[in-house]
Design a protein around this motif. Structure first.
Motif, PDB file in Angstrom:
ATOM      1  N   ARG A  68      63.631 -14.201 -11.302  1.00 29.75           N
ATOM      2  CA  ARG A  68      63.848 -12.920 -12.382  1.00 29.75           C
ATOM      3  C   ARG A  68      63.388 -13.128 -13.778  1.00 29.75           C
ATOM      4  O   ARG A  68      62.970 -12.040 -14.103  1.00 29.75           O
ATOM      5  CB  ARG A  68      65.625 -13.027 -12.630  1.00 29.75           C
ATOM      6  N   SER A  69      63.310 -14.533 -14.263  1.00 35.08           N
ATOM      7  CA  SER A  69      62.595 -14.516 -15.650  1.00 35.08           C
ATOM      8  C   SER A  69      61.182 -13.964 -15.574  1.00 35.08           C
ATOM      9  O   SER A  69      60.728 -13.381 -16.394  1.00 35.08           O
ATOM     10  CB  SER A  69      62.610 -15.993 -15.911  1.00 35.08           C
ATOM     11  N   SER A  70      60.399 -14.657 -14.529  1.00 29.57           N
ATOM     12  CA  SER A  70      59.150 -14.093 -14.261  1.00 29.57           C
ATOM     13  C   SER A  70      58.779 -12.354 -14.152  1.00 29.57           C
ATOM     14  O   SER A  70      58.300 -11.984 -14.860  1.00 29.57           O
ATOM     15  CB  SER A  70      58.332 -14.879 -13.169  1.00 29.57           C
ATOM     16  N   ALA A  71      59.537 -12.032 -13.258  1.00 31.02           N
ATOM     17  CA  ALA A  71      59.695 -10.548 -13.069  1.00 31.02           C
ATOM     18  C   ALA A  71      59.935  -9.808 -14.163  1.00 31.02           C
ATOM     19  O   ALA A  71      59.144  -8.842 -14.418  1.00 31.02           O
ATOM     20  CB  ALA A  71      60.516 -10.287 -11.810  1.00 31.02           C
ATOM     21  N   ALA A  72      61.005 -10.360 -14.952  1.00 28.46           N
ATOM     22  CA  ALA A  72      61.278  -9.584 -16.297  1.00 28.46           C
ATOM     23  C   ALA A  72      60.044  -9.777 -17.133  1.00 28.46           C
ATOM     24  O   ALA A  72      59.912  -8.778 -17.749  1.00 28.46           O
ATOM     25  CB  ALA A  72      62.523 -10.090 -16.813  1.00 28.46           C
ATOM     26  N   LEU A  73      59.370 -10.547 -17.277  1.00 26.74           N
ATOM     27  CA  LEU A  73      58.347 -10.768 -18.366  1.00 26.74           C
ATOM     28  C   LEU A  73      57.337 -10.175 -17.915  1.00 26.74           C
ATOM     29  O   LEU A  73      56.257  -9.470 -18.658  1.00 26.74           O
ATOM     30  CB  LEU A  73      57.863 -12.486 -18.218  1.00 26.74           C
ATOM     31  N   HIS A  74      57.022  -9.962 -16.655  1.00 26.55           N
ATOM     32  CA  HIS A  74      55.753  -9.033 -15.979  1.00 26.55           C
ATOM     33  C   HIS A  74      56.269  -7.711 -16.631  1.00 26.55           C
ATOM     34  O   HIS A  74      55.371  -6.709 -16.469  1.00 26.55           O
ATOM     35  CB  HIS A  74      55.740  -9.123 -14.467  1.00 26.55           C
ATOM     36  N   PHE A  75      57.499  -7.276 -16.177  1.00 28.76           N
ATOM     37  CA  PHE A  75      57.946  -5.852 -16.628  1.00 28.76           C
ATOM     38  C   PHE A  75      57.647  -5.611 -18.121  1.00 28.76           C
ATOM     39  O   PHE A  75      57.132  -4.614 -18.306  1.00 28.76           O
ATOM     40  CB  PHE A  75      59.076  -5.534 -16.156  1.00 28.76           C
ATOM     41  N   SER A  76      57.974  -6.476 -18.797  1.00 35.13           N
ATOM     42  CA  SER A  76      57.951  -6.443 -20.258  1.00 35.13           C
ATOM     43  C   SER A  76      56.282  -6.370 -20.677  1.00 35.13           C
ATOM     44  O   SER A  76      55.950  -5.507 -21.498  1.00 35.13           O
ATOM     45  CB  SER A  76      58.359  -7.792 -21.120  1.00 35.13           C
TER      46      SER A  76
END
Length: 190
Positions: A124-132
């Motif tokens: 989740r952290s990584s995916a949210a950073l990719h989305f950002s």
């Protein structure tokens, strides 16, 4: 009595820049401001996920959100209508760009080399950073025409460009620290 959050001044489809100039809400300045606001919100979400995992970079994300407020101030002050006092108050230096470069280098040194195209993944952290990162690229695409037209400081576009790189590296770092697998692109069979 508490002040009202609404002003009704934008009901006719116009809004004001920091310089007091009224422009249509569809103006590219407000597009860039909106994209930057969305970016800050996406980073806020990524920061919350990352905080839950105890990542130490969460303070950097908060600092980035503060810098995005300064990006917005610069964008809301079109150079074509800004007085010197406005320009001085909302100037944007190269220092935050250089700080992002230091952060990127620091995290990059700890990561395995890239050998394939990485899909947004890795927890989740990584995916949210990719989305950002993706939202950051959109914000950059909105800002570049303003810089090219002489309406915004070139360092604002540089900051967003470097920020997307930082978010990419940070997404990889978060996945690594959490022991999550990064999914890679696999070309489908014809």
């Amino acid at each position: 009595r508490a002040p009202r959050i609404y002003t009704r001044t934008g009901d006719s489809g116009f809004s004001s820049t920091f310089t007091g100039e009224r422009r249509p809400k569809g103006d590219r300045i407000f597009e860039a401001l909106g994209a930057t606001d969305e970016l800050s919100s996406a980073i806020g979400l990524a920061g919350e996920f990352s905080s839950e995992k105890g990542h130490t970079f969460v303070d950097q994300l908060h600092k980035v959100q503060c810098m995005l407020q300064d990006v917005g101030s610069n964008l809301a002050t079109p150079l074509s209508s800004a007085r010197e006092a406005h320009r001085k108050r909302t100037s944007f230096s190269e220092k935050p760009v250089l700080e992002l470069e230091q952060w990127i280098d620091s995290y990059s040194e700890q990561l395995p080399p890239l050998r394939a195209f990485i899909l947004p993944s890795g927890g989740r952290s990584s995916a949210a950073l990719h989305f950002s990162r993706a939202v950051c690229r959109r914000a950059e695409r909105c800002v570049v025409p303003l810089v090219q037209a002489g309406e915004a400081d070139p360092n604002v576009a540089k900051y967003l460009n470097r920020l997307s790189d930082y978010l990419f590296v940070l997404a990889r770092y978060a996945a690594m620290k959490e022991g999550k697998e990064e999914k890679i692109y696999i070309k489908p069979e014809p």
